[in-house]
Design an enzyme around this catalytic site. Structure first.
Site, PDB file in Angstrom:
ATOM      1  N   ASP A  46       0.818  -1.246  -0.048  1.00 55.96           N
ATOM      2  CA  ASP A  46       0.023   0.142   0.020  1.00 55.96           C
ATOM      3  C   ASP A  46       0.883   1.241   0.144  1.00 55.96           C
ATOM      4  O   ASP A  46       1.979   1.293   0.879  1.00 55.96           O
ATOM      5  CB  ASP A  46      -0.886  -0.186   1.260  1.00 55.96           C
ATOM      6  CG  ASP A  46      -2.048  -0.972   0.985  1.00 55.96           C
ATOM      7  OD1 ASP A  46      -2.298  -1.233   0.253  1.00 55.96           O
ATOM      8  OD2 ASP A  46      -2.127  -1.662   2.279  1.00 55.96           O
ATOM      9  N   ASP A 155      -7.320  -4.063  -4.532  1.00 60.12           N
ATOM     10  CA  ASP A 155      -7.786  -4.007  -3.322  1.00 60.12           C
ATOM     11  C   ASP A 155      -8.621  -2.897  -3.193  1.00 60.12           C
ATOM     12  O   ASP A 155      -8.996  -2.158  -2.106  1.00 60.12           O
ATOM     13  CB  ASP A 155      -6.801  -3.580  -2.275  1.00 60.12           C
ATOM     14  CG  ASP A 155      -7.052  -4.084  -1.026  1.00 60.12           C
ATOM     15  OD1 ASP A 155      -7.875  -4.870  -0.545  1.00 60.12           O
ATOM     16  OD2 ASP A 155      -6.319  -3.701   0.132  1.00 60.12           O
ATOM     17  N   HIS A 362      -6.253   3.799  -3.148  1.00 60.68           N
ATOM     18  CA  HIS A 362      -7.390   3.462  -2.441  1.00 60.68           C
ATOM     19  C   HIS A 362      -7.819   3.347  -1.061  1.00 60.68           C
ATOM     20  O   HIS A 362      -8.832   2.867  -0.553  1.00 60.68           O
ATOM     21  CB  HIS A 362      -7.600   2.074  -2.957  1.00 60.68           C
ATOM     22  CG  HIS A 362      -6.783   0.972  -2.602  1.00 60.68           C
ATOM     23  ND1 HIS A 362      -5.472   0.715  -3.312  1.00 60.68           N
ATOM     24  CD2 HIS A 362      -6.783   0.222  -1.493  1.00 60.68           C
ATOM     25  CE1 HIS A 362      -4.977  -0.356  -2.621  1.00 60.68           C
ATOM     26  NE2 HIS A 362      -5.602  -0.564  -1.314  1.00 60.68           N
TER      27      HIS A 362
END
Length: 878
Positions: A46, A155, A362
């Site tokens: 991430d 994701d 996201h």
């Protein structure tokens, strides 16, 4: 020795026997008809989440270095997304980056991220999604000579129905996600399928049946893949992603050893180390039997992310429009700089565009990050706003110096163009009807507006980058706050009605309010607001008791319920606080009806009417509203200030309409979609909260009601009741999420006819992009101003004007069809355009010119043909 230690002999015997048995079992191969698994290493990283983005380069190096070491020993293939992370590694760890480049060249490190980051796919606007692919693809092409055909958004929290067309516009044809396996109600029915979005554009999509991207390579996982695969008879292979992410070091050596032993084992599907390219090629050999999924890929979880971190979403919307302004005015300045006295700031613009795209990751934009991430977010957006404002100001300063040279060209534009936007009831000439083009005033020879230019009030210029003319109320600067046609308020502010041309500049000239806005106190105790386009009755709580179109008797609201009714819900997700908001919380609805200050008229026309009201949500939270009706406005606005100090509460506003429809319409990127207003099936009821952008609408034949906003994304519509989600208060991962003061505006717009013809799309743009008043020199412009671009139809929106990434002597013009139907349009421009060609989203010329005809004249004109919801990009050379 063996006689002294007999147990050694026994252990050796057992080990040899076990090895013999294992060799026998492992030599038994699977059948050729068995399911085939393409195993690809993957380390999900991430870009920001429970750590700020400045920590992510180190995480990337940790994960990738482990994988690169394994590649020297095993034929491991590792897929990675997010070119942004490669950029960070290049800047911070150049030696390691050289090693990365080597393994990309060998084909063992495989880019599958056409987008700059793994962005949210619901909330960013269409141009932002397209720029993600543009800058992602350009980085890969420049650094490695690679064009990525894959978009992996493993994701993200749902996928817009416009994403397939945006992908194909950027030469991306394959889509992969695992998130739909998390659905809370319905099992998604496909693993490999055609995904068809708005306008019929299709991409090949895959949803790995393991439902996760951090597999450990176990027998149980192999069996699950075969069991869950839903395409038997249509396809026979799937992707399998293994490795540990977020600095979990990616694939492990034991995983690779297990893959060696399981690859042909009898009773299991066949598995082998592979690549995404090999998998998709195996599917593409025969796609005739694949099913097609039409529309959005709605994710039945994480609906709270449409609302969490309200300030983040507000600044995102603001930045999207600010960067649009920046692109537009710097492009026009570059194209009109015939003396070379304006230098286009391309590098600086790309830098802040990438900052915006990073913050649409996201977890960041949806509001599910650690509070440390949001410190960086706000610092980034401070920088975005500072730079964009500065670049806009520089470009406009240059343009205002050059406006005199354009006045003669404006003569031709006025005599040859029609197409002033008509919002319902609004007219540039005073008598045009909705949906018609407006003939601009013409005379024999020079138009009067050009014979009698005027510097207006104190050298103030009105700036409008939207592609339609506008007639709106603005706050007038203090130095111009004298004279007629002005309305002052109790704070000393002055307001006036002005008119601005589309895509252009005009002097500040105040128009007479020929259709004044009024407020009267009725015998029923209600405050009655009215202009010639809309009227409403407001009670002491600030709620709408009635909503009408003048000349009709039908109330657009359904009694005995009220519009602008604030409601609050308990909001206790089972887990994942900032992410989820479950439907069982809807049973806790409570009306907010404790009045602190009853509704009171504080401004009473003729330019603007304002009613102020304050209600108490709880002992610690309250809502103050200014209910605003302007002359010439088709909507009633609710400027809202909230002091929010709640925990696990959800604040919404609802408008129970008298409209009967089984579908409501919601704006998304470059278009709109319809969703059910009922709970007939489990698929319907799972959409109890949905995402939308600037507006949502419910309509029946001949009339409808639209709900507009300037920074919100969560909606619902059940029966005829439209709801807009305003604020949440989750406590994980940010224990103080949204605690504090908030300010935003939403609006309600009743109309007759269709929302397309009524101008809902344009009014929502106007709400999000207010007219800008900028000081200028003693600038003399035509009375009608100067329009750099004009369209002859409201059906097409000129969304983007930017300088080409490759050629500073070319502009990229991006338009889209907004109504949902085929259309022919003419775009005219004052800019010195020499040629026009179609291009894709990567700004590469296309051979197909059949939908574009360029006529080099003064003004230059471009004739276009667009299909429903089509995105059309053009290269215009100057």
């Amino acid at each position: 020795m063996y006689s002294t230690f007999p147990w050694i002999c026994k252990c050796c015997t057992k080990w040899q026997r076990a090895r013999s048995l294992a060799s026998h079992v492992l030599s038994m191969t699977h059948g050729t008809a068995s399911h085939h698994i393409h195993a690809v290493g993957y380390a999900n990283i991430d870009s920001a989440w429970l750590w700020p983005c400045r920590k992510t380069p180190m995480k990337s190096v940790c994960s990738w270095s482990t994988a690169l070491n394994l590649m020297e020993k095993y034929p491991l293939k590792l897929a990675f997304t997010q070119p942004q992370q490669l950029q960070w590694v290049k800047e911070k760890y150049p030696d390691f980056y050289n090693r990365v480049k080597y393994f990309i060249s060998t084909g063992q490190l495989i880019p599958v991220g056409a987008a700059w980051v793994e962005m949210d796919a619901n909330l960013p606007n269409g141009e932002c999604l397209l720029r993600q692919c543009l800058y992602g693809q350009r980085f890969l092409q420049h650094e490695f000579g690679i064009r990525c055909k894959d978009l992996w958004l493993l994701d993200s929290f749902g996928y817009s129905a416009q994403l397939p067309q945006i992908m194909k516009h950027c030469d991306v044809t394959r889509f992969t996600t695992i998130k739909l396996g998390w659905n809370s109600v319905n099992k998604f029915p496909h693993n490999t399928f055609w995904w068809e979005g708005l306008g019929g554009h299709r991409v090949l999509a895959h949803f790995p049946p393991s439902k996760k991207y951090h597999n450990d390579v176990t027998v149980a996982e192999m069996l699950q893949v075969e069991r869950e695969f839903s395409e038997s008879g249509r396809s026979n292979s799937s992707l399998f992603l293994f490795g540990h992410g977020n600095a979990g070091m990616g694939p492990r050596e034991e995983m690779l050893e297990k893959l060696q032993r399981l690859k042909n084992l009898n009773g299991l599907p066949g598995i082998q180390l592979s690549t995404p390219e090999a998998f998709y090629e195996s599917v593409e050999r025969d796609t005739t039997r694949l099913c097609t999924w039409v529309g959005e890929l709605y994710f039945e979880r994480h609906q709270g992310t449409y609302t969490s971190q309200a300030q983040v979403k507000k600044r995102n919307r603001r930045a999207e429009f600010l960067l649009r302004e920046m692109d537009f005015w710097t492009s026009v300045a570059a194209a009109t700089s015939t003396k070379g006295d304006y230098r286009h700031p391309g590098n600086e613009m790309r830098r802040i565009w990438k900052l915006l795209m990073l913050n649409q990751f996201h977890d960041v934009l949806p509001g599910t990050c650690h509070p440390e991430v949001y410190k960086d977010f706000h610092a980034h957006h401070d920088e975005i706003e500072r730079v964009a404002e500065s670049l806009c100001q520089s470009a406009l300063t240059h343009l205002m110096k050059d406006c005199d040279s354009l006045r003669q060209k404006q003569v031709h534009l006025h005599s040859g163009l029609n197409g002033c936007l008509q919002i319902e009831g609004e007219s540039c000439s005073g008598d045009s009807h909705l949906g018609e083009t407006n003939d601009l005033p013409q005379t024999n020879g020079l138009p009067e507006s050009l014979k009698n230019g005027t510097p207006g009030y104190g050298g103030i210029t009105i700036v409008n980058s939207l592609s339609w003319s506008r007639k709106e109320v603005v706050k007038v600067p203090a130095e111009c706050s004298t004279g007629k046609n002005l309305q002052a308020d109790q704070h000393g502010n002055s307001f006036g009605l002005v008119q601005a041309p589309g895509c252009g500049l005009s002097n500040l000239e105040l128009c007479e309010a020929t259709h004044p806005a009024t407020a009267t106190l009725g015998k029923d105790g209600l405050i009655h607001l009215s202009n010639h386009l809309v009227s409403a009755a407001v009670d002491t709580h600030g709620r709408l008791v009635g909503l009408w179109k003048p000349g009709t008797v039908k109330n657009y609201l359904k009694g005995p319920h009220h519009g602008n009714q604030l409601v609050i819900y308990d909001d206790f997700p089972l887990n994942l606080d900032a992410w989820d908001s479950f439907d069982f919380s809807l049973q806790t609805r409570r009306i907010v009806n404790d009045v602190v200050k009853p509704a009171t008229v504080v401004k009473n026309g003729p330019v603007r009417v304002v009613v102020e009201v304050c209600v108490q949500v709880s002992e610690t939270s309250h809502v103050k509203q200014s209910i605003i009706l302007d002359t010439e406005s088709p909507c009633i606005k609710f400027h809202t200030q909230v002091s929010w100090h709640e925990c696990h509460k959800f604040l919404k506003v609802e408008f129970p309409t008298s409209i009967t429809s089984s579908q409501a319409t919601y704006e998304i990127q470059f278009g709109h979609i319809q969703r059910p207003t009922h709970y007939n099936t489990s698929w319907d009821s799972a959409k109890y909260e949905v995402s939308g952008h600037k507006w949502a609408d419910i309509s029946e034949h001949g009339r409808g009601v639209a709900l507009l906003n300037d920074c919100k994304y969560g909606y619902s519509c059940v029966g005829g009741t439209l709801r807009l989600s305003l604020l949440r208060s989750p406590t994980v991962p940010d224990p103080k999420c949204d605690i504090g003061d908030h300010e935003f505006t939403y609006a309600v717009m009743p109309y007759t006819g269709t929302f397309q013809d009524a101008g809902v799309i344009q009014v929502a743009y106007n709400l999000n992009s207010p007219l800008i008043l900028r000081p200028s020199l003693a600038l003399i412009l035509p009375l009608d101003g100067i329009s750099y671009f004009r369209l002859d139809t409201n059906q097409v929106v000129l969304e983007t004007v930017k300088v080409s990434e490759e050629d500073p002597q070319s502009l990229i013009l991006r338009l889209y069809e907004s109504f949902g139907g085929s259309v022919s349009a003419t775009l005219s421009t004052l800019l010195p355009i020499r040629s026009v060609s179609r291009c894709n989203g990567l700004e590469e010329m296309l051979a197909d010119e059949e939908d574009v005809e360029f006529i080099p004249d003064h003004p230059a004109t471009i004739r276009l043909s667009l299909d429903p919801f089509q995105i059309l990009s053009l290269i215009a050379r100057f």
